[in-house]
Each structure stands twice: as C-alpha cells, then as structure tokens.
Enzyme design. Structure first.
Site, PDB file in Angstrom:
ATOM      1  N   ASN A   1       6.984 -27.240-105.824  1.00  0.00           N
ATOM      2  CA  ASN A   1       6.274 -27.111-104.549  1.00  0.00           C
ATOM      3  C   ASN A   1       5.774 -25.693-104.353  1.00  0.00           C
ATOM      4  O   ASN A   1       6.304 -24.745-104.946  1.00  0.00           O
ATOM      5  CB  ASN A   1       7.177 -27.502-103.377  1.00  0.00           C
ATOM      6  CG  ASN A   1       8.309 -26.532-103.146  1.00  0.00           C
ATOM      7  OD1 ASN A   1       9.331 -26.604-103.819  1.00  0.00           O
ATOM      8  ND2 ASN A   1       8.148 -25.621-102.199  1.00  0.00           N
ATOM      9  N   CYS A   2       4.740 -25.550-103.523  1.00  0.00           N
ATOM     10  CA  CYS A   2       4.286 -24.224-103.098  1.00  0.00           C
ATOM     11  C   CYS A   2       4.559 -24.110-101.610  1.00  0.00           C
ATOM     12  O   CYS A   2       5.473 -24.742-101.086  1.00  0.00           O
ATOM     13  CB  CYS A   2       2.808 -24.008-103.448  1.00  0.00           C
ATOM     14  SG  CYS A   2       1.687 -25.137-102.612  1.00  0.00           S
ATOM     15  N   ILE A   3       3.764 -23.333-100.877  1.00  0.00           N
ATOM     16  CA  ILE A   3       4.042 -23.096 -99.466  1.00  0.00           C
ATOM     17  C   ILE A   3       3.931 -24.368 -98.640  1.00  0.00           C
ATOM     18  O   ILE A   3       4.697 -24.586 -97.709  1.00  0.00           O
ATOM     19  CB  ILE A   3       3.092 -22.020 -98.914  1.00  0.00           C
ATOM     20  CG1 ILE A   3       3.405 -20.672 -99.571  1.00  0.00           C
ATOM     21  CG2 ILE A   3       3.220 -21.891 -97.403  1.00  0.00           C
ATOM     22  CD1 ILE A   3       2.451 -19.569 -99.160  1.00  0.00           C
ATOM     23  N   SER A   4       2.995 -25.242 -98.980  1.00  0.00           N
ATOM     24  CA  SER A   4       2.786 -26.421 -98.134  1.00  0.00           C
ATOM     25  C   SER A   4       2.616 -27.721 -98.911  1.00  0.00           C
ATOM     26  O   SER A   4       2.490 -28.775 -98.309  1.00  0.00           O
ATOM     27  CB  SER A   4       1.545 -26.212 -97.247  1.00  0.00           C
ATOM     28  OG  SER A   4       0.401 -26.018 -98.060  1.00  0.00           O
ATOM     29  N   ARG A   5       2.603 -27.647-100.255  1.00  0.00           N
ATOM     30  CA  ARG A   5       2.330 -28.854-101.040  1.00  0.00           C
ATOM     31  C   ARG A   5       3.470 -29.185-102.000  1.00  0.00           C
ATOM     32  O   ARG A   5       4.028 -28.303-102.640  1.00  0.00           O
ATOM     33  CB  ARG A   5       1.046 -28.683-101.866  1.00  0.00           C
ATOM     34  CG  ARG A   5      -0.132 -28.210-101.075  1.00  0.00           C
ATOM     35  CD  ARG A   5      -1.360 -28.083-101.977  1.00  0.00           C
ATOM     36  NE  ARG A   5      -2.366 -27.236-101.367  1.00  0.00           N
ATOM     37  CZ  ARG A   5      -3.557 -26.998-101.890  1.00  0.00           C
ATOM     38  NH1 ARG A   5      -3.876 -27.551-103.037  1.00  0.00           N
ATOM     39  NH2 ARG A   5      -4.413 -26.217-101.283  1.00  0.00           N
TER      40      ARG A   5
END
Length: 525
Positions: A467-471
């Site tokens: 995952n990244c910041i929002s995905r």
C-alpha cells in the site's frame, strides 16, 4: 513498463515522510526564532537557542542523507522479495559508486581542494565562474564526488534492484555454496557497481547540463512555469506518476538552485528547508522555492476539495445522503487537515473527465496566483498544519492572508461548479449511483480483511499485498475475477487496473488498516 513506473513512483515516496516531519520541526524552530511572531522574548533564552540549534543540526544531517535514503527506498521498493537484502546491498553499492567516481576524478586532479572557490580564484577565475565550477561537485557521506543529489541514489537503487532480482536465488557449485542466494547479491554489487560508476563518470556531466537546462526553462517561464507544474501534478494523480514529478521538483535542480550560507542547494524543498535554518531567512530566495510548494496546494486542498465534498453531499439522492455523509465528511476533513486528497479525487476522476480537467486547471491557477501575489508558504504536506505552521505562525511576511482569501474564493467556485456539473450531466458521484450500485459500508471492521480477500478472488489469487498513502496495491494472478461491487462494500472509493496482474484499490486514510487486515486474512486462510 507501466507496472515498473507505478512501483518506482511509490518507492520514491519513502524518504518524503521523514523529510516532511523534519520540515515541521524546522518550522517550529523557525517560529521560535522569528521576531515577527514572538518578538525578542526568547532571543536570550539559552534552552530555546540550544533546542533550535539541535533541530537545525538534526535536520541538516537528515537532508544530507537524502541521496542514500532514496537509494535504499528504491532498492527496497523494486525488489520482489528478500527486500532487506536489497536494502543492505544498496548501501554497499552507494558507497562504492561514489568512491569509484572520486577515484577517476582524482586521476584528473579534481579534488575538494582544487575545486574550492578560494583555490579557483587564486588560479585566476572570477567569483561567478569559480562558484559555478565548485557547484558541480559535492561531498556525500565524506566522499568527494559529482553533485548528483538524489539522482545518484536513484541510479544505484535501480541498479541494486535489478541485480538483486536477477541473482538473489542463484545457486553456486557446492564448493562455493556458502556464497549462494542472498549472500551472492552484495558480492555482485561489489563486482558490477564500478562499471556503472565509470559510465556515470562520463555521462553525468552531460545529463547534469540537461537537468539544469530544464530548471532554467522552468525559471524562465516564471509564474507560468508554476501553472504548468500545478496542472500536470494534479492531472497525473490517477496514474501515480505525480510522485516522480513532485520529487524531481522538490529535490533536484529542476525545482531551482540557490546559494544558501555559501552552499549550493538544489530542489525547491531543499532550498526552503535550508533558508528556514537561517536566523534571518532570505525571503526572496525562499519565495523562489515556495512557488512549487504548499502555498499552491492550500486553496484546493484546504478549501476547494472539502467544498466539492459538500457539493457531492448536497446533490446525493435523498435516500442515500445518510449513507455517504460519513464517507464524504471523513474525506473532506482528511484533505483539510493533512492534504491527502485522493479519497475525494477518486470519487470523480474516472466518472467525469470534465471535473478532472477543471480540478487540474484550478490547481495550476492556484500555483500561478500565489506566485504572482508573492505568497511564501512552504513544506510538502499541503493541509491546515502547513498553512498554520509555515504561514500564519511565521508572520505577515508570508502573505498567508492572500493565500486564505484565494482559498475562500476557491471554496465557493468548487462548490458551485461541482454542484452544477453533477446535476447538469448527472454525474454518478457518491450517493447518486443506480439502485444496484449503492454504496454499502456495512462490512464489519473485523470482517474487512476477509471481505477484501473474497472480492479480489480469494487467497489463491493474491500474489503480493502492498500500500501507499491512500491505495491498496495488489499483485494478483488474474484481475478479471475482481468484484468491484464487493470492494465498494468494503469502503473502496475507486479501482485502478494497472495491468492484467495488478490493481490499486483506493481506500484513503484507512488504507493501512485495510492492508493489515487483508494480510491477516490471507495468513489465516
């Protein structure tokens, strides 16, 4: 290639959270020093002065580590497995890379002493020419080398990931089996990195000229250059490529070059942080840097997009308002306080190209207006925290009032345009979906991981979870079996199919929770 670029962009985000946190500390220290805020009350308080000096020293040391931080982050992010081995090997590669370049520079008599401004002026150069020559070189981790900034780290990180992915499972003959597998990767780095360094020794001066040329073009474009940056940065959000653009602007000469306290500094965020450490910051230098930073994002992050959320709520079908109220409120507050905008943007990006282009145009215009009106608010967050710490608390010289006025105007424009467009073109924003597509957030938190796992085809279909910041970023065996409706029931705000084997599911601020619960569900299954 698309998959690689997506991973590459995400990998470059690794060091940013550290730099933003260091920037916040610098902002606090700068506020304590700023006579326009607290007068001279704390000027002679030893504890405060020592605290400011400590923060400046820590931040300065951290900024000096940026090249190797990018190197480690990219090596880790692009390696398929045994990521800790790749990270370890990248440190070895980084040091040997610059040692090799130092060796070849030394053969030509180019050293820290022979490139110092004082020495060059003794040889007959004027101050400007001597400064330009000196700026081409740097000392990284105690090693004299080309001034490659984060580019050196990126190149070594990419090379490490390639070597690691190719050799980390290599099995040698029995007599040499001790050096097989993971142990073989650092050995291959030692063997191969000098060749990469030799290539870069010849290529870098040409590449550096091109990079500086881009920076000069952007500077020559003036305020219009900031419009182009702001427009492209938002336009690229759905692809994930905006991360690459951001980092180039923030940490390389494309974002500008300045001399701060006798040191050449490149990159908008680097320049801003360097001037922030000065007792009396040069506001002209700082404004040249902040034109690419958060002053351009506040109007749409803090004001515009939350207003767009309200427009989506107002235009939602009456029977659906109670269902979307919590989601839109959370998304609006997330953007308002933190500057994380994707939970809102993915609510309209893919269903309305018109609103997408409007949003990108407004972002570019925000950067343009703030530059023309001389606003000076920096850092890389973009939410209310940056606005207060680097705008309001630093005094009227930042022109935060101008930024506020632009933001309030943006709130009105965003609300009116979104409300008009949604109704006029019947855009299916949250709460306006057809009866069968209504958003359902009824999945219990304890069932979240299991629900996501089932929606993406079950445990056997999942290859990799990240995952990244929002995905939520997933590598699957087959993306065609993914059930978007089931994902929406888990709170998903959107789905991006990157390739036949990779998808990204937008969860916004709760993505860490979604990733963690999915990993637990897969492990339990």
């Amino acid at each position: 290639m698309k998959t690689f670029i997506q991973k590459f962009g995400k990998s470059m985000m690794g060091p940013l959270s550290i730099i933003v946190a260091a920037g916040l500390l610098l902002g606090l220290a700068s506020t304590l020093q700023n006579p326009n805020v607290l007068g001279t009350v704390l000027a002679d308080v030893k504890v405060v002065n020592n605290f400011v000096s400590l923060v400046n020293a820590l931040a300065g040391g951290l900024f000096g580590l940026l090249p190797i931080l990018f190197c480690m982050s990219i090596a880790q992010g692009l390696s398929h497995e045994d990521k800790e081995v790749a990270t370890f090997a990248s440190i070895i590669g980084f040091v040997l890379f610059h040692v090799t370049i130092r060796f070849f520079l030394g053969l030509k008599g180019i050293t820290a002493e022979t490139t110092s401004v004082a020495y060059l002026m003794e040889q007959g150069m004027d101050l400007l020419k001597a400064t330009q020559v000196n700026a081409a070189y740097d000392t990284t981790m105690g090693i004299f080398t080309y001034r490659m900034s984060i580019f050196g780290g990126i190149v070594v990180g990419l090379w490490t990931a390639m070597i690691h992915n190719k050799f980390h499972t290599t099995q040698l003959p029995v007599a040499f089996s001790f050096f097989s597998g993971k142990r073989f990767v650092p050995i291959m780095m030692v063997v191969t990195i000098p060749f990469l360094a030799i290539v870069m020794y010849f290529v870098w001066p040409i590449f550096n000229t091109v990079i500086n040329g881009f920076g000069s073009l952007l500077a020559a474009a003036g305020a219009f250059g900031t419009f182009i940056y702001g427009f492209l940065e938002r336009l690229l959000i759905p692809t994930g490529l905006h991360h690459i653009l951001n980092q180039m602007i923030r940490f390389t000469p494309i974002g500008g070059t300045a001399v701060v306290d006798g040191q050449t500094v490149s990159g908008a965020l680097n320049i801003f942080n360097a001037t922030l450490m000065q007792a009396n910051p040069d506001m002209d230098v700082m404004r040249q840097a902040t034109r690419f930073l958060t002053q351009g994002t506040h109007p749409f992050m803090v004001f515009g997009l939350p207003a767009a959320c309200y427009a989506m709520y107002v235009t939602a079908l009456p029977q659906n308002k109670s269902k979307v109220k919590g989601m839109l409120l959370a998304a609006g507050l997330t953007s308002f306080f933190t500057g994380i905008t994707e939970p809102i943007e993915f609510a309209f990006f893919f269903i309305s190209p018109l609103l997408w282009l409007f949003h990108a145009f407004m972002a570019g215009t925000s950067f343009l207006l703030n530059t023309l009106l001389g606003v000076c608010i920096g850092n890389a967050g973009g939410g209310l925290v940056d606005f207060m710490l680097f705008g309001v608390l630093r005094g009227m010289e930042t022109k935060w009032v101008v930024n506020l006025i632009i933001g309030l105007i943006y709130a009105v424009i965003y609300f009116l345009v979104f409300r008009w467009a949604i109704v006029k073109f019947n855009i299916k924003t949250p709460g306006r979906e057809d009866e069968t597509d209504e958003i359902d957030n009824s999945v219990e938190v304890t069932e979240l991981g299991k629900a996501i796992m089932e929606a993406v085809g079950g445990k056997d279909n999942i290859v990799e979870i990240d995952n990244c910041i929002s995905r939520l970023r997933l590598v699957l065996k087959d993306t065609s079996v993914v059930d978007e409706k089931l994902l929406k029931k888990t709170g998903s705000l959107g789905l991006i199919k990157v390739s036949d084997t990779q998808i990204q599911v937008v969860y916004g601020a709760k993505v860490e929770k979604a990733a963690a619960e999915l990993k637990r569900a897969v492990k339990a299954a």
